[in-house]
Design an enzyme around this catalytic site. Structure first.
Site: not given
Length: 371
Positions: A86, A182-183, A326
């Site tokens: 991420s 969070y998406s 991430g």
């Protein structure tokens, strides 16, 4: 692509500067090296690596712990390439904000303007979601990452549109702007928006606008169908269930992660990226207005605030970092920098599956930044 926010002497130090080993100082063992060793003991990761960029000379000190390959017992490669999950989102957000600065995208414009008739589903309407809400995770779009893990592991290619279709089978989580959640789906839409506005592939835009501009020589966006890591790298692992032996998942197809988590980099390249991104003067990535928008945050948990593709992390009473974490099958990463340009990147070679694992990564970052 997965990010989870945490809210709550085994070996001689192997820190290296300019290829030379740096031993523990008279003041005691290096805290970053100690943090890596603690990370391995606490998570069971086969290996970990980190780098610290100093504000005085701009040089990176690199660190390793554990093994680069648990089967062959090969050494951990210093500053090897890893999948950054991420942390890719920050790169995508930079490109969107550059387009904002060019007047080609507006942060408070509906997504529908740029992706007509695309963002639709149960409780989902692109007319009610703004670009700003995508980048800040306040859109209410459902996350899709758990639905595509098998595709990633089994090396099945998913186009961005295919991945978005998977996400839009789910119902909206909340009304846009009314909450935070969070998406990774937000960044699928953001990446598609970049392609629509520029008429060019997202990977080319990230390469041209970010990677080449600041000289990230070991960072890239994998090509469609690319399952290997191009340069020297540690092997990456995944533990399918608690108590089982981690299995090697280095070669995956990260296409489903795309704008949300597909990129490959090194910890020292991430140091360079976040140092350049946070510069108040002579910033070659973002104009002051766009950097200010990126750093305008909403509270998401104890010690965490979310900006546009970047998080503000309160590491201690006097130490604040800006960065992103991430995880993707094989690797977990935290990378960020302070306002004065000091930067740290840290990666473990086991996919983080808990807040606790991410917190251990964060603790190594804290050891390098908060001195």
């Amino acid at each position: 692509m997965r990010t989870r926010l945490a809210v709550t002497a085994l070996a001689l130090a192997t820190a290296v500067t300019a290829g030379l080993a740096v031993p523990a100082t008279a003041a005691g063992p290096d805290p970053v090296q100690q943090g890596l060793e603690t990370l391995l003991r606490s998570t069971g990761a086969p290996g970990a690596l980190a780098s610290v960029r100093d504000t005085k000379d701009g040089r990176d000190r690199t660190y390793t712990a554990g093994e680069g390959d648990r089967d062959t017992h090969a050494k951990m490669p210093r500053d090897g390439q890893v999948r950054i999950g991420s942390v890719t989102k920050t790169f995508t957000a930079v490109v969107v904000l550059q387009l904002v600065g060019e007047g080609r995208i507006r942060l408070d414009e509906p997504v529908e303007t740029y992706l007509p008739n695309l963002v639709r589903g149960k409780g989902i309407d692109g007319n009610r979601i703004t670009v700003r809400q995508l980048l800040r995770h306040t859109s209410g779009l459902p996350d899709y990452e758990d639905d595509v893990t098998d595709d990633i592991l089994e090396r099945r290619y998913l186009s961005p549109r295919d991945a978005l279709d998977v996400a839009l089978r789910r119902e909206a989580v909340f009304v846009p702007g009314k909450d935070w959640g969070y998406s990774s789906t937000n960044y699928l839409a953001a990446g598609l928006m970049v392609e629509k506005v520029t008429g060019r592939p997202l990977a080319e835009e990230i390469d041209r606008r970010v990677i080449q501009r600041i000289g990230l020589s070991h960072t890239y966006f994998p090509a469609p169908g690319e399952t290997t890591i191009r340069e020297r790298h540690p092997q990456g692992y995944r533990q399918d269930r608690p108590g089982t032996k981690p299995r090697n998942v280095t070669e995956i197809d990260p296409s489903a992660s795309w704008a949300a988590g597909a990129m490959v980099s090194t910890t020292s390249d991430l140091d360079r990226f976040f140092s350049a991104l946070l510069k108040a003067k002579d910033n070659i990535l973002l104009d002051p207005a766009q950097l200010n928008q990126m750093r305008t945050t909403v509270r998401v948990g104890d010690g965490y605030d979310m900006g546009l593709g970047i998080m503000r992390v309160q590491l201690s009473d006097k130490c604040v970092a800006w960065g992103h974490s991430g995880g993707i099958p094989g690797y977990g990463t935290w990378a960020g920098a302070t306002d004065d340009g000091r930067a740290v990147g840290v990666t473990m070679t086991l996919e983080p599956r808990s807040n606790e694992a991410m917190k251990h990564l964060e603790n190594v970052m804290k050891a390098g930044l908060c001195r």
